[in-house]
Write a protein that holds these residues in place. Structure first.
Motif, PDB file in Angstrom:
ATOM      1  N   ALA A  49      -0.665   3.861   1.713  1.00 17.19           N
ATOM      2  CA  ALA A  49      -1.800   3.789   2.644  1.00 17.19           C
ATOM      3  C   ALA A  49      -3.125   3.989   1.922  1.00 17.19           C
ATOM      4  N   MET A  50      -3.173   4.955   1.013  1.00 16.09           N
ATOM      5  CA  MET A  50      -4.421   5.218   0.298  1.00 16.09           C
ATOM      6  C   MET A  50      -4.776   4.080  -0.655  1.00 16.09           C
ATOM      7  N   TYR A  51      -3.757   3.435  -1.217  1.00 16.43           N
ATOM      8  CA  TYR A  51      -4.029   2.306  -2.099  1.00 16.43           C
ATOM      9  C   TYR A  51      -4.632   1.138  -1.315  1.00 16.43           C
ATOM     10  N   ALA A  52      -4.134   0.925  -0.093  1.00 10.56           N
ATOM     11  CA  ALA A  52      -4.695  -0.139   0.747  1.00 10.56           C
ATOM     12  C   ALA A  52      -6.163   0.152   1.071  1.00 10.56           C
ATOM     13  N   LEU A  53      -6.460   1.407   1.390  1.00 12.06           N
ATOM     14  CA  LEU A  53      -7.844   1.788   1.649  1.00 12.06           C
ATOM     15  C   LEU A  53      -8.686   1.692   0.376  1.00 12.06           C
ATOM     16  N   ILE A  60      -5.588   7.466   9.336  1.00  8.32           N
ATOM     17  CA  ILE A  60      -6.833   6.686   9.368  1.00  8.32           C
ATOM     18  C   ILE A  60      -6.520   5.198   9.451  1.00  8.32           C
ATOM     19  N   SER A  61      -5.594   4.717   8.657  1.00 13.09           N
ATOM     20  CA  SER A  61      -5.227   3.297   8.660  1.00 13.09           C
ATOM     21  C   SER A  61      -4.685   2.883  10.020  1.00 13.09           C
ATOM     22  N   TRP A  62      -3.886   3.759  10.609  1.00 10.84           N
ATOM     23  CA  TRP A  62      -3.285   3.441  11.903  1.00 10.84           C
ATOM     24  C   TRP A  62      -4.356   3.325  12.990  1.00 10.84           C
ATOM     25  N   GLY A  73     -12.234   4.782   1.123  1.00 16.41           N
ATOM     26  CA  GLY A  73     -11.783   4.089  -0.077  1.00 16.41           C
ATOM     27  C   GLY A  73     -11.636   5.015  -1.266  1.00 16.41           C
ATOM     28  N   TYR A  74     -12.145   6.235  -1.125  1.00 10.06           N
ATOM     29  CA  TYR A  74     -12.072   7.203  -2.220  1.00 10.06           C
ATOM     30  C   TYR A  74     -11.067   8.331  -1.929  1.00 10.06           C
ATOM     31  N   LEU A  75     -10.239   8.136  -0.893  1.00 13.97           N
ATOM     32  CA  LEU A  75      -9.204   9.124  -0.598  1.00 13.97           C
ATOM     33  C   LEU A  75      -8.214   9.256  -1.756  1.00 13.97           C
ATOM     34  N   LEU A  76      -7.850   8.131  -2.358  1.00 14.67           N
ATOM     35  CA  LEU A  76      -6.876   8.173  -3.455  1.00 14.67           C
ATOM     36  C   LEU A  76      -7.421   8.933  -4.663  1.00 14.67           C
ATOM     37  N   PRO A  77      -8.636   8.620  -5.160  1.00 19.99           N
ATOM     38  CA  PRO A  77      -9.186   9.438  -6.252  1.00 19.99           C
ATOM     39  C   PRO A  77      -9.301  10.911  -5.878  1.00 19.99           C
ATOM     40  N   ALA A  78      -9.653  11.189  -4.620  1.00 17.05           N
ATOM     41  CA  ALA A  78      -9.760  12.577  -4.173  1.00 17.05           C
ATOM     42  C   ALA A  78      -8.404  13.265  -4.185  1.00 17.05           C
ATOM     43  N   ALA A  79      -7.382  12.542  -3.738  1.00 17.38           N
ATOM     44  CA  ALA A  79      -6.035  13.119  -3.721  1.00 17.38           C
ATOM     45  C   ALA A  79      -5.561  13.429  -5.132  1.00 17.38           C
TER      46      ALA A  79
END
Length: 339
Positions: free
Chosen positions: A97-101, A39-41, A110-116
């Motif tokens: 990457a997830m922290y940057a988002l 996604i970031s890329w 922006g909630y990918l990290l909590p989801a992971a």
């Protein structure tokens, strides 16, 4: 489930209880992290940076290897170790990457990290639920509370920049606690070093009784007494027979046929050369000589059988590694071949 206890072949095989405890603890986090990198890329529309190239490398390792284990009919659990490097790398890259988002995105990404974190913690709890008879429920409930706390912290601290990085690191550490314990179980409880595995089931297992092999103290004494400078104390067909002598007595022992005695390591002519060079003169053959028949025939034809009365002993020292396997040590016969 197949006869080897590797679960049912299919796309979710690595998430089944038979295999998940061996390698998959952080697999959900790695996969969601990979999504975050992609996604970031795409959002940044950058060229293939070094980070993206490295991500592609690790993904190209993980995907086909995981695919193989998802459909393979036979493999030992310890083969899954080849998935550890790409999972570890993608967890680290994905976290970045997830922290940057997490810091910059206001949409769902922006909630990918909590989801992971939440999905990985939930998956780890599912793994632990199959082992409550060995370790109780404390691990499962403890992980659940820590995971819930980590996710809540991520959600609360999302817009509080001074603390966001710290809470993400804490959340990642929470996910590492149980895999860390699991990886230490072979050291804590022992196990079968021929077909190693990890897990709390080792706590109540006698360990290593699938393959066993012993050091015969009488044979060892005889061989050391009659060694005349040969490099190898003796040669045998399998590493199974050789291993306890190497491990427990620190002697040099030659395995002529690999693990189960069938590997074509030497020809009869090459073996004769080793004898002529004075590197080995004693050969220990077991009752199962189905592999390397040419070598066995040459040894029997040119060797002198040593009566078991000269070296047999009722005292045997079991190998601490519990090595063993095809051929074992049943009906062993010692031969001597001199130059």
């Amino acid at each position: 489930m197949n006869m080897y206890g590797n679960g049912t072949a299919g796309p979710l095989r690595l998430f089944q209880s038979e295999l998940s405890g061996q390698i998959s603890w952080m697999l959900p986090f790695a996969l969601i992290g990979l999504l975050g990198v992609v996604i970031s890329w795409f959002r940044n529309r950058r060229e293939k940076t070094d980070e993206m190239k490295e991500t592609m490398f690790w993904a190209a390792w993980l995907v086909p290897a995981a695919g193989f284990f998802s459909v393979a009919s036979f493999f030992h659990p310890y083969y899954l170790i080849m998935l550890a490097p790409p999972i570890a790398a993608l967890c680290g890259i994905g976290w970045h990457a997830m922290y940057a988002l997490y810091k910059s995105s206001k949409d769902w990404t922006g909630y990918l990290l909590p989801a992971a974190v939440s999905l990985t913690a939930a998956f780890q709890i599912c793994i632990l639920s199959a082992y409550t008879s060995q370790i109780g429920s404390a691990w499962m409930y403890g992980l659940g509370l820590l995971g819930l706390g980590a996710v809540m912290g991520l959600l609360v601290m999302k817009h509080k920049q001074p603390f966001s990085k710290q809470i993400t690191i804490i959340a990642l550490c929470v996910l590492m606690v149980t895999p860390l314990y699991w990886s230490a179980t072979p050291i804590l409880y022992g196990g079968n070093s021929v077909i190693p595995e990890s897990g709390s089931q080792l706590k109540s297992s006698s360990g290593g009784n699938m393959f066993t092999s012993d050091v015969d103290s009488g044979l060892l004494s005889y061989l050391k007494k009659h060694n005349t400078g040969e490099e190898y104390l003796f040669a045998t067909l399998t590493t199974v027979t050789a291993a306890p002598y190497i491990i427990n007595t620190d002697e040099s022992v030659m395995a002529l046929g690999g693990f189960n005695g069938t590997d074509p390591i030497l020809t009869a002519a090459q073996l004769k050369k080793l004898v002529d060079e004075g590197k080995v003169k004693y050969f220990l053959l077991s009752g199962n000589n189905s592999g390397n028949t040419k070598l066995v025939s040459w040894i029997k034809k040119n060797g002198t059988k040593i009566s078991a009365d000269k070296y047999s002993s009722t005292t045997k020292t079991k190998s601490s590694s519990q090595m063993g396997g095809p051929g074992g040590q049943s009906r062993q016969t010692l031969y001597e071949i001199t130059k």
